[in-house]
Design a protein around this motif. Structure first.
Motif, PDB file in Angstrom:
ATOM      1  N   TRP A  32       0.858  -1.189   0.000  1.00 12.27           N
ATOM      2  CA  TRP A  32       0.000   0.000   0.000  1.00 12.27           C
ATOM      3  C   TRP A  32       0.891   1.235   0.000  1.00 12.27           C
ATOM      4  CZ3 TRP A  32      -5.313   0.173  -0.281  1.00 12.27           C
ATOM      5  CH2 TRP A  32      -5.986  -1.041  -0.119  1.00 12.27           C
ATOM      6  N   LEU A  33       0.601   2.160  -0.925  1.00 12.54           N
ATOM      7  CA  LEU A  33       1.342   3.412  -1.003  1.00 12.54           C
ATOM      8  C   LEU A  33       0.364   4.567  -1.113  1.00 12.54           C
ATOM      9  CD1 LEU A  33       4.274   2.639  -3.504  1.00 12.54           C
ATOM     10  CD2 LEU A  33       4.356   2.708  -1.008  1.00 12.54           C
ATOM     11  N   GLU A  34       0.759   5.702  -0.531  1.00 13.83           N
ATOM     12  CA  GLU A  34      -0.044   6.920  -0.628  1.00 13.83           C
ATOM     13  C   GLU A  34       0.864   8.023  -1.162  1.00 13.83           C
ATOM     14  OE1 GLU A  34      -2.817   9.904   2.113  1.00 13.83           O
ATOM     15  OE2 GLU A  34      -1.967   8.053   2.960  1.00 13.83           O
ATOM     16  N   GLN A  58       9.968   9.232  -5.652  1.00 13.63           N
ATOM     17  CA  GLN A  58       8.870   8.861  -6.531  1.00 13.63           C
ATOM     18  C   GLN A  58       9.091   7.444  -7.039  1.00 13.63           C
ATOM     19  OE1 GLN A  58       8.711  11.480  -9.909  1.00 13.63           O
ATOM     20  NE2 GLN A  58      10.653  10.775 -10.766  1.00 13.63           N
ATOM     21  N   VAL A  59       7.981   6.790  -7.478  1.00 13.90           N
ATOM     22  CA  VAL A  59       8.058   5.442  -7.997  1.00 13.90           C
ATOM     23  C   VAL A  59       7.134   5.351  -9.193  1.00 13.90           C
ATOM     24  CG1 VAL A  59       6.257   4.581  -6.454  1.00 13.90           C
ATOM     25  CG2 VAL A  59       7.891   2.975  -7.438  1.00 13.90           C
ATOM     26  N   ARG A  60       7.597   4.621 -10.239  1.00  6.10           N
ATOM     27  CA  ARG A  60       6.768   4.441 -11.430  1.00  6.10           C
ATOM     28  C   ARG A  60       5.662   3.442 -11.134  1.00  6.10           C
ATOM     29  NH1 ARG A  60       6.070   7.746 -15.114  1.00  6.10           N
ATOM     30  NH2 ARG A  60       5.630   6.065 -16.609  1.00  6.10           N
ATOM     31  N   CYS A  61       4.455   3.703 -11.689  1.00  7.07           N
ATOM     32  CA  CYS A  61       3.292   2.837 -11.466  1.00  7.07           C
ATOM     33  C   CYS A  61       2.648   2.518 -12.809  1.00  7.07           C
ATOM     34  CB  CYS A  61       2.261   3.498 -10.557  1.00  7.07           C
ATOM     35  SG  CYS A  61       2.882   3.898  -8.908  1.00  7.07           S
ATOM     36  N   ALA A  62       2.073   1.335 -12.884  1.00  8.58           N
ATOM     37  CA  ALA A  62       1.355   0.911 -14.087  1.00  8.58           C
ATOM     38  C   ALA A  62      -0.002   0.348 -13.672  1.00  8.58           C
ATOM     39  CB  ALA A  62       2.160  -0.149 -14.843  1.00  8.58           C
ATOM     40  N   ALA A  76      -5.649  11.734 -12.114  1.00 13.76           N
ATOM     41  CA  ALA A  76      -5.352  13.048 -12.680  1.00 13.76           C
ATOM     42  C   ALA A  76      -4.098  13.567 -12.007  1.00 13.76           C
ATOM     43  CB  ALA A  76      -6.525  14.020 -12.489  1.00 13.76           C
ATOM     44  N   ASN A  77      -3.282  14.280 -12.747  1.00  9.04           N
ATOM     45  CA  ASN A  77      -2.056  14.835 -12.178  1.00  9.04           C
ATOM     46  C   ASN A  77      -2.393  15.742 -11.003  1.00  9.04           C
ATOM     47  OD1 ASN A  77      -0.131  13.638 -13.905  1.00  9.04           O
ATOM     48  ND2 ASN A  77      -0.596  15.138 -15.515  1.00  9.04           N
ATOM     49  N   GLY A  78      -1.659  15.543  -9.915  1.00  5.73           N
ATOM     50  CA  GLY A  78      -1.872  16.349  -8.721  1.00  5.73           C
ATOM     51  C   GLY A  78      -2.814  15.728  -7.714  1.00  5.73           C
ATOM     52  N   ASN A  79      -3.553  14.657  -8.075  1.00  5.03           N
ATOM     53  CA  ASN A  79      -4.476  14.015  -7.141  1.00  5.03           C
ATOM     54  C   ASN A  79      -3.705  13.138  -6.155  1.00  5.03           C
ATOM     55  OD1 ASN A  79      -6.542  15.213  -8.468  1.00  5.03           O
ATOM     56  ND2 ASN A  79      -7.498  13.320  -9.207  1.00  5.03           N
ATOM     57  N   ALA A  80      -4.114  13.191  -4.885  1.00  7.12           N
ATOM     58  CA  ALA A  80      -3.553  12.307  -3.860  1.00  7.12           C
ATOM     59  C   ALA A  80      -4.382  11.030  -3.830  1.00  7.12           C
ATOM     60  CB  ALA A  80      -3.568  12.984  -2.493  1.00  7.12           C
ATOM     61  N   VAL A  81      -3.697   9.892  -3.952  1.00  8.63           N
ATOM     62  CA  VAL A  81      -4.399   8.615  -4.033  1.00  8.63           C
ATOM     63  C   VAL A  81      -3.750   7.610  -3.093  1.00  8.63           C
ATOM     64  CG1 VAL A  81      -5.204   8.937  -6.407  1.00  8.63           C
ATOM     65  CG2 VAL A  81      -2.963   7.899  -5.981  1.00  8.63           C
ATOM     66  N   LEU A  82      -4.527   6.565  -2.782  1.00 13.44           N
ATOM     67  CA  LEU A  82      -4.045   5.416  -2.022  1.00 13.44           C
ATOM     68  C   LEU A  82      -4.121   4.220  -2.958  1.00 13.44           C
ATOM     69  CD1 LEU A  82      -3.177   4.226   0.770  1.00 13.44           C
ATOM     70  CD2 LEU A  82      -5.606   3.747   1.156  1.00 13.44           C
ATOM     71  N   VAL A  83      -2.973   3.533  -3.171  1.00 12.96           N
ATOM     72  CA  VAL A  83      -2.937   2.447  -4.136  1.00 12.96           C
ATOM     73  C   VAL A  83      -2.440   1.184  -3.453  1.00 12.96           C
ATOM     74  CG1 VAL A  83      -2.524   4.010  -6.064  1.00 12.96           C
ATOM     75  CG2 VAL A  83      -0.580   2.980  -4.873  1.00 12.96           C
ATOM     76  N   ALA A 106      -7.097   9.332  -1.632  1.00 10.82           N
ATOM     77  CA  ALA A 106      -6.382   9.143  -0.370  1.00 10.82           C
ATOM     78  C   ALA A 106      -7.283   9.374   0.831  1.00 10.82           C
ATOM     79  CB  ALA A 106      -5.162  10.069  -0.315  1.00 10.82           C
ATOM     80  N   GLY A 107      -8.286  10.210   0.713  1.00  9.57           N
ATOM     81  CA  GLY A 107      -9.160  10.489   1.853  1.00  9.57           C
ATOM     82  C   GLY A 107     -10.004   9.300   2.268  1.00  9.57           C
ATOM     83  N   GLU A 108     -10.140   8.304   1.386  1.00 13.54           N
ATOM     84  CA  GLU A 108     -10.989   7.163   1.708  1.00 13.54           C
ATOM     85  C   GLU A 108     -10.288   6.144   2.591  1.00 13.54           C
ATOM     86  OE1 GLU A 108     -12.559   5.362  -1.728  1.00 13.54           O
ATOM     87  OE2 GLU A 108     -13.831   7.054  -2.285  1.00 13.54           O
ATOM     88  N   GLY A 109      -9.039   6.289   2.841  1.00 13.32           N
ATOM     89  CA  GLY A 109      -8.321   5.297   3.635  1.00 13.32           C
ATOM     90  C   GLY A 109      -8.881   5.188   5.042  1.00 13.32           C
ATOM     91  N   ALA A 110      -9.105   6.321   5.720  1.00 14.10           N
ATOM     92  CA  ALA A 110      -9.657   6.290   7.081  1.00 14.10           C
ATOM     93  C   ALA A 110     -11.070   5.729   7.086  1.00 14.10           C
ATOM     94  CB  ALA A 110      -9.645   7.699   7.667  1.00 14.10           C
ATOM     95  N   LEU A 111     -11.858   6.112   6.053  1.00 14.00           N
ATOM     96  CA  LEU A 111     -13.215   5.571   5.986  1.00 14.00           C
ATOM     97  C   LEU A 111     -13.204   4.058   5.814  1.00 14.00           C
ATOM     98  CD1 LEU A 111     -15.220   8.082   3.763  1.00 14.00           C
ATOM     99  CD2 LEU A 111     -15.482   7.659   6.202  1.00 14.00           C
TER     100      LEU A 111
END
Length: 464
Positions: A32-34, A58-62, A76-83, A106-111
């Motif tokens: 898991w990365l954020e 930074q790390v490359r993602c596919a 979208a560029n600039g969006n914070a995500v949890l993957v 990324a905000g959904e992680g706590a939920l």
């Protein structure tokens, strides 16, 4: 130097990259990365490539096309995500990368963490027990729908019901399906549905959305309302990939509102086809039955005889029965005659007149014995009465009174006078004698016996 050359292991570039890739994939699974999306690229293949970065690295993602399950707008560029993904190495270029299989804002992680904790607690309470699931009615006449009155879900449900089973009636319980007020409204609507006596099944539905958008259907109050509803509940929340706690508590989970409407009603085309098949089977069975009855009728017609033949046969049977009846009557009359004679002889032998002298003698003897016994008992009872009378006279107070004694009562206290203390001076007393009584007043008392039983003059006043 020779030893170093012998122990040296030399890889080709391909071998090295392959070994590195295998090492990474075996040891880094479900990572898991954020971070923040940058360098997003979408080639014609439909795959997504981007970098996930923070302040220092930074790390490359596919994200390959067959795994694109992210919410709309998350990439979208600039969006914070949890993957979430697995670490790998792209061998042709030796690029270190993360193969993504799940992505959310990324905000959904706590939920999601709250959701998992609540799910485990409600599961321990038995709200998700498969044994408590209730069957759906096969052909409901009325369905209660709990959803928004203006959303796409109710339109999809109504269109599906009209297409599949237009005979069903719908009761809409309009609620808010998103926001802080949605949970209590949905729970109240389910409680109201449980009190109705018309609906037979409940559809709880809304369209798709993010985890935050669907959070009302994860609230404990809604889950418990679903489980406590008197009617079976079908959940149709979100899309195929959306899961809420209501889906686990409902009696049936449908992927979409449309699927929920399909699950609660039979298909009109299927019913029509089944009706056609049933009609054909019924027609075939009826024709088979008619053929059987026609064959039975043919057999019965062949067995049918002319009425004159039947009358002649019955006439012969009647004549035969008449002869047998005449013979039976003669035998029946002769038999009782002999029996009557035998009974007369037996009755005469047992006549009471023959036993009357004997019974008179027995009666006389018993009468004499009874009289003697009664006389003896009477004499004995008289003797016992005389003895009892004598004993009674000896013990009776009247005998004592006849010898000059008296029974004295204290009229003041209502007690019997047995000693001088029971009749103090001034007390009114009554004396009962063998013949009569008198009343008086005590003037003097003493504890020593008097010399003579005759009272001294003037010491006792009497009144008759």
């Amino acid at each position: 130097m020779h030893n170093l050359l012998v122990e040296r292991i030399v890889y080709t570039v391909s071998q090295f990259t392959r070994a590195a890739r295998e090492l990474l994939e075996e040891n880094f699974v479900d990572i898991w990365l954020e971070g923040e999306i940058s360098n997003l690229a979408t080639p014609a293949s439909g795959h997504k490539y981007f970098s996930l970065k923070d302040e220092n690295a930074q790390v490359r993602c596919a994200l390959f096309r067959n795994r694109r399950i992210q919410p709309a707008g998350a990439l979208a560029n600039g969006n914070a995500v949890l993957v979430r993904g697995a670490v790998s190495l792209y061998e042709p270029r030796g690029d270190f990368q993360l193969i993504i299989d799940y992505l959310e804002p990324a905000g959904e992680g706590a939920l999601r963490q709250r959701l998992e904790v609540l799910k485990q607690r409600l599961d321990k309470d038995g709200l998700f027990d498969p044994a408590s699931k209730r069957p759906l009615p096969p052909m409901p006449r009325r369905i209660a729908v709990v959803t928004s009155a203006t959303g796409a879900a109710i339109r999809d449900i109504m269109a599906t019901l009209a297409r599949r089973f237009p005979l069903v009636e719908v009761d809409l319980y309009a609620v808010t399906v998103q926001g802080p007020c949605a949970g209590p409204e949905i729970a109240a609507a389910l409680t109201a549905v449980g009190h109705t006596r018309t609906a037979e099944v409940v559809i709880l539905a809304r369209g798709g959305g993010s985890l935050e958008d669907l959070w009302a259907f994860n609230e404990e109050i809604v889950v418990r309302a679903v489980r406590s509803c008197r009617l079976p509940v079908v959940s149709g929340v979100g899309h195929q990939t959306d899961f809420t706690l209501v889906d686990f508590a409902a009696d049936l989970r449908a992927a979409t509102p449309t699927a929920a409407a399909e699950a609660t009603t039979p298909d009109r085309e299927e019913l029509t086809q089944e009706l056609r098949l049933t009609t054909a089977r019924l027609r075939q069975a009826l024709q088979h039955r008619l053929r059987d009855k026609a064959q039975q009728l043919d057999v019965a017609v062949g067995q049918l005889h002319h009425p004159l033949e039947r009358l002649q046969h019955q006439s012969q049977v009647t004549d035969n029965l008449e002869r047998r009846l005449s013979a039976a009557c003669k035998n029946a009359l002769a038999g009782p005659h002999f029996k009557v004679t035998a009974y007369a002889h037996r009755l005469n032998a047992c006549s009471p007149r023959r036993r009357l002298p004997y019974l008179q003698a027995v009666y006389g003897a018993l009468h004499q014995r009874l009289a003697d016994r009664a006389q003896v008992l009477l004499t004995s009872q008289r003797q016992r009465l005389v003895v009892a009378q004598a004993q009674l006279d000896a013990l009776s107070p009247r005998g004592t009174l006849a010898r000059g004694y008296a029974i004295v009562h204290n009229l003041t206290s209502g007690t019997l006078v047995r000693s001088a203390d029971d009749a103090p001076v001034g007390a009114r007393v009554q004396a009962e004698l063998a013949a009569g009584w008198f009343k008086g007043q005590v003037e003097e008392t003493g504890t020593t016996p008097v010399a003579s039983p005759v009272a001294r003059p003037g010491r006792f006043k009497s009144k008759r």
